[in-house]
Design a protein around this motif. Sequence first.
Motif, short mmCIF file in Angstrom:
data_model
loop_
_atom_site.label_atom_id
_atom_site.label_comp_id
_atom_site.label_asym_id
_atom_site.label_seq_id
_atom_site.Cartn_x
_atom_site.Cartn_y
_atom_site.Cartn_z
N SER A 1 -15.17 16.24 -2.49
CA SER A 1 -16.19 15.45 -1.42
C SER A 1 -16.13 16.63 -0.05
CB SER A 1 -15.72 14.25 -1.06
OG SER A 1 -15.80 13.38 -2.16
N PRO B 1 -3.01 16.03 -3.01
CA PRO B 1 -2.27 15.29 -1.96
C PRO B 1 -0.75 16.10 -1.81
CG PRO B 1 -2.25 13.87 -3.83
CD PRO B 1 -3.28 15.09 -4.08
N PHE C 1 0.78 -1.17 0.00
CA PHE C 1 -0.09 -0.06 -0.08
C PHE C 1 0.83 1.31 0.09
CE2 PHE C 1 -2.66 3.17 2.36
CZ PHE C 1 -3.63 3.37 1.36
N ASN C 2 0.56 2.29 -0.82
CA ASN C 2 1.03 3.59 -0.71
C ASN C 2 2.48 3.49 -1.16
OD1 ASN C 2 -0.90 5.55 -0.28
ND2 ASN C 2 -0.28 5.64 1.83
N PHE D 1 -18.17 2.16 3.23
CA PHE D 1 -17.97 3.28 3.93
C PHE D 1 -17.42 4.32 3.00
CE2 PHE D 1 -17.10 6.79 6.78
CZ PHE D 1 -18.05 6.69 7.88
N GLU D 2 -16.08 4.21 2.70
CA GLU D 2 -15.61 5.37 1.71
C GLU D 2 -15.69 5.88 0.57
OE1 GLU D 2 -11.37 4.50 2.31
OE2 GLU D 2 -11.42 4.21 4.59
N GLU E 1 -10.07 5.21 0.04
CA GLU E 1 -8.63 5.71 0.09
C GLU E 1 -7.73 4.76 1.07
OE1 GLU E 1 -11.30 7.39 1.22
OE2 GLU E 1 -11.22 8.04 3.13
N THR E 2 -8.37 3.89 1.66
CA THR E 2 -7.54 2.97 2.62
C THR E 2 -7.30 1.77 1.95
OG1 THR E 2 -9.54 2.36 3.65
CG2 THR E 2 -8.37 3.80 4.99
N HIS F 1 -8.10 9.46 -9.42
CA HIS F 1 -9.29 9.71 -8.65
C HIS F 1 -9.52 8.56 -7.78
CE1 HIS F 1 -13.06 11.63 -9.37
NE2 HIS F 1 -13.62 10.33 -9.05
N PRO F 2 -9.90 8.97 -6.30
CA PRO F 2 -10.21 8.07 -5.33
C PRO F 2 -11.19 7.24 -5.52
CG PRO F 2 -9.93 10.22 -4.44
CD PRO F 2 -9.73 10.23 -5.86
N PRO G 1 -0.12 8.80 -4.97
CA PRO G 1 -1.30 8.90 -5.59
C PRO G 1 -1.83 10.37 -6.23
CG PRO G 1 -1.32 9.13 -3.42
CD PRO G 1 0.17 9.06 -3.83
N ALA G 2 -1.09 11.37 -6.65
CA ALA G 2 -1.25 12.69 -6.97
C ALA G 2 -2.08 12.63 -8.43
CB ALA G 2 -0.26 13.64 -6.54
N ARG H 1 -18.51 8.26 -0.02
CA ARG H 1 -18.47 9.61 0.28
C ARG H 1 -17.39 10.13 -0.86
NH1 ARG H 1 -20.11 6.58 4.52
NH2 ARG H 1 -21.32 7.76 5.97
N ASN H 2 -16.46 9.37 -1.13
CA ASN H 2 -15.46 9.89 -2.44
C ASN H 2 -16.50 9.87 -3.64
OD1 ASN H 2 -12.84 9.94 -1.37
ND2 ASN H 2 -12.74 7.89 -0.98
N HIS H 3 -17.30 9.23 -3.85
CA HIS H 3 -18.31 9.33 -5.10
C HIS H 3 -19.42 10.55 -4.81
CE1 HIS H 3 -16.28 6.54 -7.17
NE2 HIS H 3 -16.43 5.50 -6.48
#
Lengths: 428, 428
Positions: free
Chosen positions: B102, B195, A185-186, A292-293, A198-199, A194-195, A190-191, A296-298
């Motif tokens: 968002s 970011p 991960f990471n 969950f995420e 995010e986790t 489109h997320p 990511p700049a 909210r990102n959409h």
Amino acid sequence: MPNPEPHRLGAVEMAARIESGALTAEAVVQSCLERIRAREPVVRAWTHIAGDEALAAARAASRGSLMKGIPFGIKDIFDTADMPTGYGSPIYTGCRPSFTASAATLPRAAGGVLLGKTVTTEFANRHPGPTANPHNPRFSPGGSSSGSAAAVADFMVPLAIGTQTGGSVIRPAAYCGVVGFKPSFNMFAPAGMHPNTETLDTIGIMARSVADIALFRAAMMAIPYDKPEMPERAPRLALCRTPHWDKAEPEGKAVLEDAAKRLAAAGAEVVEGELPNACGNVSEIQNRHSFFEAPRNHAPERERHEALLSPALRHGRIAGGLKLTLDEFRAAWREADRMRAATSDWAGGFDAILTLPAPGQAPRTLASTGDAIFNGLWTLLHMPCLTLPAGQGPDGLPVGIQLVGKRHGDQRLLDIALWVESRLGARA
Amino acid sequence: MPNPEPHRLGAVEMAARIESGALTAEAVVQSCLERIRAREPVVRAWTHIAGDEALAAARAASRGSLMKGIPFGIKDIFDTADMPTGYGSPIYTGCRPSFTASAATLPRAAGGVLLGKTVTTEFANRHPGPTANPHNPRFSPGGSSSGSAAAVADFMVPLAIGTQTGGSVIRPAAYCGVVGFKPSFNMFAPAGMHPNTETLDTIGIMARSVADIALFRAAMMAIPYDKPEMPERAPRLALCRTPHWDKAEPEGKAVLEDAAKRLAAAGAEVVEGELPNACGNVSEIQNRHSFFEAPRNHAPERERHEALLSPALRHGRIAGGLKLTLDEFRAAWREADRMRAATSDWAGGFDAILTLPAPGQAPRTLASTGDAIFNGLWTLLHMPCLTLPAGQGPDGLPVGIQLVGKRHGDQRLLDIALWVESRLGARA
């Protein structure tokens, strides 16, 4: 192949020939563009092809750079200021962001040539784009990085970039018979991506060999390039059927077990190794993060363009996800932390985990990109994953295996994968 | 204050008056716009003010919604399709992204009115914008969320959004004398946030009371709104001087120790509580994350517009960061994991940690946004943080305290903060 068409070469071989003067970057790009022209009407891997700009960039590329003008593609979930960016949704068709993502910029800075944007499912979720499996266009290429996998498999480009939230790099790579790599991960910046969740969102890459993955990884990370090294002794591998073994197709099971036997015969120590008990509901925990995420990102799309979202996204992950409570999400997060800790100890006992990249061969439809059930768990665990082609399914489509490493053991995973690739033989 | 000017009200009070019909959302927005007109030439908190659009949105806002037309500002590090987006850099002046983040969309969906974009330092790093501290314009407002803190402090808007990678929400809030809240990592959806350091970047909010923070948090997260509840008994607080106590100014130390005494006198159990030994070099580990990730996320600007970057960013975090090796970064990541685990157990022994939000009052300059030494550690630990004004410095500028909660104990932290706020008295 003394003189193969340039687009058939792998990236490392292209780089060697460009360096020696046997080939120019322009000729490579030209050859890839010709391949695309011939095959794109069937494969439909691209949303945008930057032909003239790519040729100009190839002419300008430095032979002293790492990538020497080698072309690559990027999933249209990444922003590009100089190419249209649509995120696989009619909402954004033809949009031009203000800047070009790091994932496109860093390989360019290393001398790579961005050939164009590849098809993504809607916002890297499940609603498919038009891409077909290059091995048989009635079959899915997988998703969400559909175009990147198909373009690499079809020799349109030696390298391409995708993203994985569930199984969106490993699964399409396996379905299309290429090497897919999802780092820890990471690891890739990511700049400009489109997320989605995010986790979990992890940028990954595809190529036709482990060696090419290693070259591209160095460019993607702006780190020194170290060739992967064949391990001195055969690795210790955990054969992991996961809690979802009953979801595997016969060809998936057969190819994995056959690969385990062949690797054992080649000297590997292959032991049965199931996930720690703490990981019993790992796929459910992965799903809860997305539920969950993602809504909210959409929110930008949900609030302003809801009618242009696919019903599957609107009624599924978004409406369903909004029912999940914060307490359920927090509990999932704590569970994920525990699972990551437990798995790290467990994974340290092996050189790599040998498992399925997908249930079996690609589905015989373009309406579904297949099931991520064998991917989401590793994405949640933030562990590096690599798929290699290892056999065929009943319709002659590729079937892969997946190698998983300890978190942050990315370089070591590439070394192990080099050994496994050499012992399993050439690409299916 | 039977009839204060509407812009002087807090968000909860605005909502109550709009609901009762004593006030309209339009009148609130009109009053905020008048305040901005009067004060902006001195404070310079905004990069864009959407006057007419905000008035129209206020007229259209539903009295039945959570936010009922209450205005808010957002840091110009977030994408807005309907307002210029510049990320604090001349590279992007006047850019219009394809979608609205968002963080702006969710409060709008809850009935809030986006009044405009607030000044950020260059890419939420250190090179300051033009904003002045509203308490005294020769002093810094702090950064990187400079405009959001100044606008809330100056009654231009009751609520504003910022981001924190080191100390960019808590520190400017403390310098400007408002309540700043940085939730646990990844609680507010990042879509459309530019970011910087993806393992640290945390969206946060500012208001003039804890109650207002709780209201805005619910809107930002699309979760049901639960008012914070005053704890039944006085809390147990760990007075934590951190490894950096020698970097604190006399007024920072004095205000913290005075607050500890006042809270103890009000019934709190205040115990000395230093970070676990595992966290000895926590700030160095935080820095290493930024040094590895930020140059890669800033690759788009570095590669195409290097001359337009500030020398501080170009030669500091970017050039310096690129010297950090992957092995050093991986080691930092492992350390961070260990620190988070150790701190979670430790923090569970208290209701909250009481510590400094900044060395002291704001610096007497607009050339620096101050030192994040008391912030970066908590950002790395992914713990929720809240600053409250608690005293004054030698030049009459606000000095705050910081409360830190256990990771994911955000709701509980707000409850404790409500108690602390009530015992420390009204805003300084």
